[in-house]
Design a protein around this motif. Structure first.
Motif, short mmCIF file in Angstrom:
data_model
loop_
_atom_site.label_atom_id
_atom_site.label_comp_id
_atom_site.label_asym_id
_atom_site.label_seq_id
_atom_site.Cartn_x
_atom_site.Cartn_y
_atom_site.Cartn_z
N GLY A 62 0.81 -1.22 0.00
CA GLY A 62 0.00 0.00 0.00
C GLY A 62 0.83 1.26 0.00
O GLY A 62 0.58 2.19 -0.78
N HIS A 75 -6.21 -6.95 0.78
CA HIS A 75 -6.55 -5.79 -0.05
C HIS A 75 -7.03 -4.61 0.78
O HIS A 75 -6.74 -3.46 0.48
N ARG A 76 -7.74 -4.90 1.87
CA ARG A 76 -8.23 -3.81 2.71
C ARG A 76 -7.08 -3.17 3.50
O ARG A 76 -7.02 -1.95 3.65
N ALA A 89 -3.94 -3.12 2.56
CA ALA A 89 -3.13 -2.38 1.59
C ALA A 89 -3.80 -1.07 1.22
O ALA A 89 -3.13 -0.03 1.11
N LEU A 90 -5.12 -1.08 1.05
CA LEU A 90 -5.85 0.12 0.68
C LEU A 90 -5.80 1.15 1.81
O LEU A 90 -5.61 2.35 1.57
N THR A 91 -5.97 0.69 3.05
CA THR A 91 -5.89 1.59 4.19
C THR A 91 -4.49 2.21 4.29
O THR A 91 -4.34 3.42 4.50
N SER A 92 -3.47 1.38 4.12
CA SER A 92 -2.09 1.87 4.16
C SER A 92 -1.85 2.89 3.06
O SER A 92 -1.23 3.94 3.30
N PHE A 93 -2.35 2.59 1.87
CA PHE A 93 -2.21 3.52 0.75
C PHE A 93 -2.85 4.87 1.09
O PHE A 93 -2.25 5.93 0.91
N ALA A 94 -4.09 4.83 1.57
CA ALA A 94 -4.83 6.07 1.82
C ALA A 94 -4.16 6.91 2.90
O ALA A 94 -4.04 8.14 2.76
#
Length: 200
Positions: A43, A111-112, A114-119
């Motif tokens: 992420g 995926h969740r 990674a998405l949280t880390s990305f955001a």
């Protein structure tokens, strides 16, 4: 030494120096205490890649934006990061001996996480010193690919160190408590930035 190699080395060194004590390093470390290291690194790497592209694409234009606009944008993005951290930190109640993070298991799908880390990292990195430095170096050296690659690899190197340290201290910390604290810190950054925008 070619100008491209010089631009790469200068950007990599500057970004590493700026990022080591930065909030994004702390945020990455905190995320690693909550999620699987691979998901976090995925992420944050995508977030850093996008931020490096944005910085190089806009070059010195980012540094010419009015301070009020930058402060407002940073405040909103920090607010989003704070909301995500606090939501996750309070989702399952108090830490217990069965905390999935302590057992080395991710409480959420890859995926969740990674998405949280990305955001969170994308929000934290927007308008950051390393992004502005990358924009300035892109304008100075006129080597966008070398500068972008140097910035990206510098950011990922620091993130990898934070992920490694987070994995080592995970069992000694209460992940949800740290996540809540980080959420409140992000909220404070948001209030400060929004205050600067309104008072500026």
């Amino acid at each position: 030494m070619s100008s491209a190699l010089l631009a790469f080395i200068a950007t990599f060194a500057l970004v590493v120096a700026v990022e080591l004590p930065d909030k994004t390093t702390v945020a990455t470390l905190v995320l690693t205490t909550r999620y699987r290291a691979r998901a976090v690194l995925t992420g944050v790497s995508v977030a850093f890649a996008m931020q490096a592209v944005i910085a190089v694409a806009f070059g010195s234009v980012l540094t010419l934006l009015p301070d009020q606009v930058v402060s407002l944008l940073v405040g909103v993005l920090f607010g989003v990061g704070a909301a995500m951290l606090l939501r996750e930190g309070y989702r399952q109640g108090e830490d217990s001996g069965q905390d999935a993070a302590r057992l080395g298991k991710a409480p959420v799908p890859f995926h969740r996480a990674a998405l949280t880390s990305f955001a969170v990292i994308f929000a934290a990195e927007w308008g950051d010193a390393s992004q502005l430095a990358t924009a300035g170096l892109a304008a100075r050296y006129s080597e966008p690919v070398a500068v972008g690659l140097g910035a990206f690899l510098g950011l990922v190197a620091v993130a990898a160190l934070a992920v490694f340290l987070g994995g080592k201290i995970r069992s000694r910390l209460r992940p949800r408590l740290i996540q809540r604290c980080a959420g409140f810190v992000f909220a404070a950054f948001s209030v400060f930035a929004l205050g600067s925008a309104l008072l500026g």
